[in-house]
Design a protein around this motif. Sequence first.
Motif, PDB file in Angstrom:
ATOM      1  N   VAL A   1      46.801  45.414  23.098  1.00  0.00           N
ATOM      2  CA  VAL A   1      46.916  44.270  22.200  1.00  0.00           C
ATOM      3  C   VAL A   1      48.376  43.836  22.198  1.00  0.00           C
ATOM      4  O   VAL A   1      49.268  44.613  21.862  1.00  0.00           O
ATOM      5  CB  VAL A   1      46.465  44.616  20.770  1.00  0.00           C
ATOM      6  CG1 VAL A   1      46.636  43.401  19.863  1.00  0.00           C
ATOM      7  CG2 VAL A   1      45.015  45.082  20.769  1.00  0.00           C
ATOM      8  N   LYS A   2      48.597  42.610  22.629  1.00  0.00           N
ATOM      9  CA  LYS A   2      49.953  42.078  22.697  1.00  0.00           C
ATOM     10  C   LYS A   2      49.936  40.654  22.154  1.00  0.00           C
ATOM     11  O   LYS A   2      49.098  39.841  22.560  1.00  0.00           O
ATOM     12  CB  LYS A   2      50.453  42.094  24.143  1.00  0.00           C
ATOM     13  CG  LYS A   2      51.897  41.648  24.312  1.00  0.00           C
ATOM     14  CD  LYS A   2      52.303  41.639  25.788  1.00  0.00           C
ATOM     15  CE  LYS A   2      52.340  43.034  26.371  1.00  0.00           C
ATOM     16  NZ  LYS A   2      52.856  43.022  27.774  1.00  0.00           N
ATOM     17  N   LEU A   3      50.826  40.385  21.232  1.00  0.00           N
ATOM     18  CA  LEU A   3      50.900  39.063  20.606  1.00  0.00           C
ATOM     19  C   LEU A   3      49.540  38.659  20.035  1.00  0.00           C
ATOM     20  O   LEU A   3      49.079  37.525  20.183  1.00  0.00           O
ATOM     21  CB  LEU A   3      51.391  38.018  21.613  1.00  0.00           C
ATOM     22  CG  LEU A   3      52.788  38.264  22.203  1.00  0.00           C
ATOM     23  CD1 LEU A   3      53.123  37.198  23.235  1.00  0.00           C
ATOM     24  CD2 LEU A   3      53.839  38.300  21.097  1.00  0.00           C
ATOM     25  N   GLN A   4      48.882  39.636  19.413  1.00  0.00           N
ATOM     26  CA  GLN A   4      47.595  39.449  18.739  1.00  0.00           C
ATOM     27  C   GLN A   4      46.456  39.099  19.693  1.00  0.00           C
ATOM     28  O   GLN A   4      45.399  38.648  19.253  1.00  0.00           O
ATOM     29  CB  GLN A   4      47.708  38.371  17.650  1.00  0.00           C
ATOM     30  CG  GLN A   4      48.693  38.733  16.543  1.00  0.00           C
ATOM     31  CD  GLN A   4      48.706  37.707  15.433  1.00  0.00           C
ATOM     32  OE1 GLN A   4      48.549  36.515  15.668  1.00  0.00           O
ATOM     33  NE2 GLN A   4      48.881  38.175  14.205  1.00  0.00           N
ATOM     34  N   GLN A   5      46.653  39.328  20.982  1.00  0.00           N
ATOM     35  CA  GLN A   5      45.587  39.064  21.942  1.00  0.00           C
ATOM     36  C   GLN A   5      45.234  40.356  22.662  1.00  0.00           C
ATOM     37  O   GLN A   5      46.091  41.013  23.257  1.00  0.00           O
ATOM     38  CB  GLN A   5      46.002  38.000  22.959  1.00  0.00           C
ATOM     39  CG  GLN A   5      44.875  37.661  23.933  1.00  0.00           C
ATOM     40  CD  GLN A   5      45.077  36.325  24.610  1.00  0.00           C
ATOM     41  OE1 GLN A   5      45.858  35.495  24.150  1.00  0.00           O
ATOM     42  NE2 GLN A   5      44.381  36.093  25.705  1.00  0.00           N
ATOM     43  N   ALA A   6      43.947  40.715  22.606  1.00  0.00           N
ATOM     44  CA  ALA A   6      43.474  41.935  23.250  1.00  0.00           C
ATOM     45  C   ALA A   6      43.133  41.658  24.706  1.00  0.00           C
ATOM     46  O   ALA A   6      42.636  40.584  25.053  1.00  0.00           O
ATOM     47  CB  ALA A   6      42.248  42.471  22.521  1.00  0.00           C
ATOM     48  N   SER A   7      43.395  42.643  25.563  1.00  0.00           N
ATOM     49  CA  SER A   7      43.051  42.506  26.977  1.00  0.00           C
ATOM     50  C   SER A   7      42.792  43.880  27.566  1.00  0.00           C
ATOM     51  O   SER A   7      43.204  44.903  27.017  1.00  0.00           O
ATOM     52  CB  SER A   7      44.167  41.796  27.752  1.00  0.00           C
ATOM     53  OG  SER A   7      45.372  42.534  27.679  1.00  0.00           O
ATOM     54  N   VAL A   8      42.092  43.897  28.689  1.00  0.00           N
ATOM     55  CA  VAL A   8      41.869  45.125  29.449  1.00  0.00           C
ATOM     56  C   VAL A   8      42.865  45.111  30.601  1.00  0.00           C
ATOM     57  O   VAL A   8      42.855  44.192  31.429  1.00  0.00           O
ATOM     58  CB  VAL A   8      40.428  45.209  29.981  1.00  0.00           C
ATOM     59  CG1 VAL A   8      40.218  46.506  30.758  1.00  0.00           C
ATOM     60  CG2 VAL A   8      39.428  45.116  28.833  1.00  0.00           C
TER      61      VAL A   8
ATOM     62  N   GLN B   1      40.183  45.177  18.971  1.00  0.00           N
ATOM     63  CA  GLN B   1      40.253  44.342  17.772  1.00  0.00           C
ATOM     64  C   GLN B   1      40.052  45.162  16.503  1.00  0.00           C
ATOM     65  O   GLN B   1      40.687  44.908  15.475  1.00  0.00           O
ATOM     66  CB  GLN B   1      39.203  43.236  17.866  1.00  0.00           C
ATOM     67  CG  GLN B   1      39.481  42.242  18.980  1.00  0.00           C
ATOM     68  CD  GLN B   1      38.265  41.407  19.343  1.00  0.00           C
ATOM     69  OE1 GLN B   1      37.178  41.602  18.810  1.00  0.00           O
ATOM     70  NE2 GLN B   1      38.446  40.475  20.273  1.00  0.00           N
ATOM     71  N   ASP B   2      39.168  46.158  16.581  1.00  0.00           N
ATOM     72  CA  ASP B   2      38.863  46.958  15.391  1.00  0.00           C
ATOM     73  C   ASP B   2      39.925  48.013  15.109  1.00  0.00           C
ATOM     74  O   ASP B   2      40.246  48.293  13.953  1.00  0.00           O
ATOM     75  CB  ASP B   2      37.502  47.642  15.556  1.00  0.00           C
ATOM     76  CG  ASP B   2      36.350  46.650  15.581  1.00  0.00           C
ATOM     77  OD1 ASP B   2      36.565  45.485  15.174  1.00  0.00           O
ATOM     78  OD2 ASP B   2      35.251  47.030  16.025  1.00  0.00           O
ATOM     79  N   SER B   3      40.464  48.619  16.172  1.00  0.00           N
ATOM     80  CA  SER B   3      41.388  49.743  15.988  1.00  0.00           C
ATOM     81  C   SER B   3      42.817  49.303  15.710  1.00  0.00           C
ATOM     82  O   SER B   3      43.592  50.041  15.103  1.00  0.00           O
ATOM     83  CB  SER B   3      41.379  50.631  17.230  1.00  0.00           C
ATOM     84  OG  SER B   3      42.003  49.968  18.325  1.00  0.00           O
ATOM     85  N   LYS B   4      43.191  48.123  16.205  1.00  0.00           N
ATOM     86  CA  LYS B   4      44.555  47.593  16.066  1.00  0.00           C
ATOM     87  C   LYS B   4      45.591  48.433  16.816  1.00  0.00           C
ATOM     88  O   LYS B   4      46.797  48.278  16.593  1.00  0.00           O
ATOM     89  CB  LYS B   4      44.966  47.499  14.588  1.00  0.00           C
ATOM     90  CG  LYS B   4      43.971  46.789  13.694  1.00  0.00           C
ATOM     91  CD  LYS B   4      43.726  45.361  14.117  1.00  0.00           C
ATOM     92  CE  LYS B   4      42.767  44.659  13.151  1.00  0.00           C
ATOM     93  NZ  LYS B   4      42.424  43.289  13.591  1.00  0.00           N
TER      94      LYS B   4
END
Length: 348
Positions: free
Chosen positions: A292-299, A330-333
């Motif tokens: 999670v970077k800059l509020q955007q999650a990615s794989v 998103q859930d774990s932050k």
Amino acid sequence: MPLLLCCATAVAAVPDQQDQDMLRNLRGNLARSFELSPELPLDAELRASATALSAAHLERINALLPAWLAEERQQQIASGKQNEQWYPLFATWARVLNELALWQLEPGDTAYEQTTLAVIASAPQACKLHSDPRFTDYASRIARIQQLPAAQRPAMLAAERELLAHWGKPRPAPAAWPEPLPQDAAQALLNSNAKDRPALPPMLAMQLLVDKKNYATFAPEDQCLLQQWWLKRSLQQGVAPAAALNAFRYGTLISVDMRFAGMFEPAAANGKPPYPPIATRFHAEGATVGQVKLQQASVVERKITVPGIRGVRPVAFETLFDAPTLKYAQDSKLPKFQLVWKLEDTQP
């Protein structure tokens, strides 16, 4: 004696009824990815040439499938899975699906790449495929050739023939996944307040900026248009053509989770990230790294194994665990984490 050996070998090679059913299934499913819809606007000469090209390819691969299936039967015995009736089918099917994906990602020669890039950047009508989007692998390529002057088409068809000839043979490893994917990069840019935020085509602007739709809910044609738009922007920003085209190919790749979307019931929740049913069906396992970077999650990393795929990346299956990985992010932050996916975790 040699004659007896010949005949005995020939008799032994005749598949039993189950193998015949499996081969019929495999051939039928593969053929769907090479269909050209009657509604797809193609010149008669191009349609005839493309149909002949795909028929020759299917004939060659169909002839290989009995040996591929026999190989997976041997793998089944070696792995102690004799009781799993459909193991050879799904392992062979995985191999076929991965050949489709490797073909979609593989670049051609210099002229082919330059021409493909030019068509994608200038011909939005090539996104209108008039077909089930799960099976437009071949149609999308022929639709691009349709946009070319007639004099250029034979060379592109010859390049397509060469790329098809690589099926079932060793080939260079595909380029890495772009990080982020074009659709995610586009969304991040549009969510920003950047002064140089580019203008979108009206239809995309309505969906992204007004209706706030998620890319995953777009119609296939609109997804293709967004990928085209991002490719053009990338080139304008100085991204190398090869990198821009690689990103487009990954962005439009028909992955296994897309082909089988909604076809299998989800597993019951047990407090863990859900194991995708299609991954269970193909015995896929592995690990994913989320960020999670800059509020955007990615794989950002995928290491997946699938029976039937050996010696090459299982690119068709590498996104199988993306959705639960992103949900966990998103859930774990957590800023960065790894999830390990094992079939034994799906057992009650």
